[in-house]
Scaffold this active site. Structure first.
Site, PDB file in Angstrom:
ATOM      1  N   SER A  37       0.687  -1.155   0.125  1.00  0.00           N
ATOM      2  CA  SER A  37      -0.137  -0.052   0.270  1.00  0.00           C
ATOM      3  C   SER A  37       1.241   1.458   0.096  1.00  0.00           C
ATOM      4  CB  SER A  37      -0.622   0.169   1.381  1.00  0.00           C
ATOM      5  OG  SER A  37      -1.237   1.085   1.153  1.00  0.00           O
ATOM      6  N   ARG A  38       0.334   2.324  -0.591  1.00  0.00           N
ATOM      7  CA  ARG A  38       0.925   4.167  -0.740  1.00  0.00           C
ATOM      8  C   ARG A  38       0.090   4.630   0.047  1.00  0.00           C
ATOM      9  NH1 ARG A  38       5.049   2.944  -4.102  1.00  0.00           N
ATOM     10  NH2 ARG A  38       5.138   2.163  -6.223  1.00  0.00           N
ATOM     11  N   ALA A  42      -0.591   6.618   3.335  1.00  0.00           N
ATOM     12  CA  ALA A  42      -0.079   6.923   4.526  1.00  0.00           C
ATOM     13  C   ALA A  42      -1.873   6.035   5.737  1.00  0.00           C
ATOM     14  CB  ALA A  42       0.015   8.057   4.812  1.00  0.00           C
ATOM     15  N   LYS A  97      -4.184   4.003   5.288  1.00  0.00           N
ATOM     16  CA  LYS A  97      -4.131   2.877   5.694  1.00  0.00           C
ATOM     17  C   LYS A  97      -2.729   1.766   5.988  1.00  0.00           C
ATOM     18  CE  LYS A  97      -6.474   0.712   2.265  1.00  0.00           C
ATOM     19  NZ  LYS A  97      -7.163   0.383   0.436  1.00  0.00           N
ATOM     20  N   ASP A 144      -7.362  -4.961   0.015  1.00  0.00           N
ATOM     21  CA  ASP A 144      -8.759  -4.207  -1.168  1.00  0.00           C
ATOM     22  C   ASP A 144      -9.942  -4.164   0.062  1.00  0.00           C
ATOM     23  OD1 ASP A 144     -10.058  -2.515  -3.666  1.00  0.00           O
ATOM     24  OD2 ASP A 144     -10.865  -4.132  -3.784  1.00  0.00           O
ATOM     25  N   GLY A 160     -11.141   8.079   3.477  1.00  0.00           N
ATOM     26  CA  GLY A 160     -12.449   7.506   3.215  1.00  0.00           C
ATOM     27  C   GLY A 160     -13.747   7.889   4.370  1.00  0.00           C
ATOM     28  N   LYS A 197     -10.714   2.228  16.373  1.00  0.00           N
ATOM     29  CA  LYS A 197     -10.943   1.699  15.626  1.00  0.00           C
ATOM     30  C   LYS A 197     -10.024   0.442  15.059  1.00  0.00           C
ATOM     31  CE  LYS A 197     -10.837   3.040  10.514  1.00  0.00           C
ATOM     32  NZ  LYS A 197     -10.779   3.760   9.161  1.00  0.00           N
ATOM     33  N   HIS A 245     -12.633  -3.301  10.128  1.00  0.00           N
ATOM     34  CA  HIS A 245     -13.111  -4.281   8.629  1.00  0.00           C
ATOM     35  C   HIS A 245     -11.873  -4.855   8.670  1.00  0.00           C
ATOM     36  CE1 HIS A 245     -13.086  -0.509   7.453  1.00  0.00           C
ATOM     37  NE2 HIS A 245     -12.604  -0.966   6.044  1.00  0.00           N
TER      38      HIS A 245
END
EC number: 3.6.1.66
Length: 196
Positions: free
Chosen positions: A7-8, A10, A12, A69, A152, A174, A179
């Protein structure tokens, strides 16, 4: 042992690192390794996209790789935006435009029909093989964004049993509920096997 999180993003990457790094892995992101061609996310499922990203990262670097994803599935939109969550408004990663579009699409939907779930598929690809797991986090979509944490769709998602949005939770709260946290905890046994 080194583990590549493909991943890029930051925010996430920070979330993924907090959960996986506790297992004693030295965690790298895509910006920490030489660039390689990354295939576009063209699979119709979260699982397919996550596995494709993990496979690409492992093949290019030789490092055991984890990819995810994730997105939001809104009941009143027949499960959309789904795998298109990051580019729902047409521009990839424009959180504000995505939020505004979803809120506009749900404007006339009554509160009792605003159910949703955040979904995350997390995939591992490495010398020991491949695996994919799925985590879901049920809740509802509110009418106005609230909170500064997260990214998001977090500011418009209220988890089941809560009155605050995901963006109003601390990072630690969190991680326990989300999820992504759920999916990564399901993946941890496979990562532990790798570390032995």
């Amino acid at each position: 042992m080194k583990l590549l999180l493909a991943s890029r993003n930051a925010k996430k990457l920070g979330e993924l690192r907090r959960i996986v790094a506790a297992e004693g892995f030295s965690v790298l992101g895509l910006d920490d390794v030489p660039a390689f061609p990354e295939a576009p996310e063209t699979e119709p499922t979260f699982e397919g996209n996550a596995l494709a990203k993990a496979r690409d990262a492992f093949a290019a670097t030789g490092l055991p790789s984890v990819a995810d994803d994730s997105g939001i599935s809104i009941d009143a939109l027949n499960g959309m935006p789904g795998v298109l969550s990051a580019r729902w408004s047409g521009a990839h990663g424009n959180d504000q435009a995505n939020l505004e579009l979803v809120l506009g699409q749900l404007r006339d939907v009554p509160d009792e029909r605003r159910g949703a779930a955040f979904v995350c598929a997390a995939a591992f690809a490495g010398p020991g093989g491949e695996t994919v797991v799925r985590g879901e986090w049920r809740g509802r979509i509110i009418r106005e964004p609230r909170g500064e944490n997260g990214f998001g769709y977090d500011p418009i998602f209220v988890p089941e049993g809560y009155e605050v949005t995901s963006a109003e939770l601390s990072a630690e709260e969190k991680d326990k509920l989300s999820h992504r946290g759920r999916a990564l905890r399901l993946l941890l046994p496979h990562l532990r096997e790798l570390a032995q």
